[in-house]
Design an enzyme around this catalytic site. Sequence first.
Site, short mmCIF file in Angstrom:
data_model
loop_
_atom_site.label_atom_id
_atom_site.label_comp_id
_atom_site.label_asym_id
_atom_site.label_seq_id
_atom_site.Cartn_x
_atom_site.Cartn_y
_atom_site.Cartn_z
N HIS A 13 0.86 -1.18 0.00
CA HIS A 13 0.00 0.00 0.00
C HIS A 13 0.89 1.23 0.00
O HIS A 13 2.07 1.16 0.37
CB HIS A 13 -0.91 0.00 1.22
CG HIS A 13 -2.01 -1.00 1.14
ND1 HIS A 13 -2.52 -1.64 2.25
CD2 HIS A 13 -2.70 -1.49 0.08
CE1 HIS A 13 -3.49 -2.46 1.87
NE2 HIS A 13 -3.61 -2.39 0.57
N GLY A 61 -2.82 -2.24 -8.27
CA GLY A 61 -3.71 -3.06 -7.45
C GLY A 61 -5.19 -2.78 -7.68
O GLY A 61 -5.95 -3.68 -8.02
N ASP A 66 -4.27 -6.77 -8.15
CA ASP A 66 -4.55 -7.73 -7.08
C ASP A 66 -5.19 -9.00 -7.65
O ASP A 66 -4.86 -10.12 -7.26
CB ASP A 66 -5.48 -7.12 -6.02
CG ASP A 66 -4.83 -5.98 -5.25
OD1 ASP A 66 -3.58 -5.93 -5.19
OD2 ASP A 66 -5.57 -5.14 -4.72
N ASP A 86 -1.15 -1.39 4.83
CA ASP A 86 -1.27 -0.25 5.74
C ASP A 86 -2.54 -0.45 6.56
O ASP A 86 -3.64 -0.23 6.06
CB ASP A 86 -1.33 1.05 4.94
CG ASP A 86 -1.58 2.26 5.81
OD1 ASP A 86 -1.52 2.14 7.05
OD2 ASP A 86 -1.81 3.35 5.26
N HIS A 93 -10.11 -0.20 -2.47
CA HIS A 93 -10.24 -1.52 -3.10
C HIS A 93 -10.06 -2.63 -2.05
O HIS A 93 -9.52 -3.69 -2.33
CB HIS A 93 -9.25 -1.67 -4.26
CG HIS A 93 -7.82 -1.62 -3.84
ND1 HIS A 93 -7.22 -0.49 -3.34
CD2 HIS A 93 -6.86 -2.58 -3.85
CE1 HIS A 93 -5.96 -0.77 -3.05
NE2 HIS A 93 -5.72 -2.03 -3.34
N ASP A 96 -10.77 -6.20 -2.93
CA ASP A 96 -9.72 -6.88 -3.71
C ASP A 96 -8.61 -7.40 -2.78
O ASP A 96 -8.10 -8.51 -2.97
CB ASP A 96 -9.10 -5.93 -4.73
CG ASP A 96 -10.11 -5.39 -5.71
OD1 ASP A 96 -11.11 -6.08 -5.98
OD2 ASP A 96 -9.91 -4.26 -6.20
N ARG A 102 -7.50 -14.00 0.99
CA ARG A 102 -8.28 -15.25 1.00
C ARG A 102 -7.65 -16.29 0.08
O ARG A 102 -7.53 -17.47 0.44
CB ARG A 102 -9.72 -14.97 0.58
CG ARG A 102 -10.59 -16.22 0.54
CD ARG A 102 -12.03 -15.88 0.10
NE ARG A 102 -12.77 -17.08 -0.10
CZ ARG A 102 -12.77 -17.82 -1.21
NH1 ARG A 102 -12.05 -17.45 -2.25
NH2 ARG A 102 -13.49 -18.90 -1.30
#
Length: 132
Positions: A13, A61, A66, A86, A93, A96, A102
């Site tokens: 980030h 991203g 992502d 962060d 997002h 995402d 996950r």
Amino acid sequence: MAETCLNIGLVAHDAMKATLLDWVTRNKSILEKHRFCATGTTWKVLTDIHRDMKIERLKSGPMGGDQQLGARICEGKLDVLIFFQDPMTAQPHDVDVKALVRMSTLYDIPLACNPATADLIITNPAFAHPAR
């Protein structure tokens, strides 16, 4: 035992890009034998300093980078994900980001969200000699 080249995703980030750059710089001798891909702005930050590192550029991203990383995880084309997040700033997002975390969990991909965890991953003997 021969060392294996791993496919490593690099993402940070905005508030963590300098931290990722410092981490890569500090660990360059360990990392340089591996292959990398990075999302858009992270790629730029890293390659501006480390011009000799071959890092494949993915989309930003929020613009699909992502998801590109997630697809590589699903396809068995990503071995490690270094994603310095962060925790103090809301991300537009965020969905995402959650999906990428996950996928890393679902496919049992080592995921480092901070330098301490990234250090543990790259200093583990399995990093130099992964079972494939």
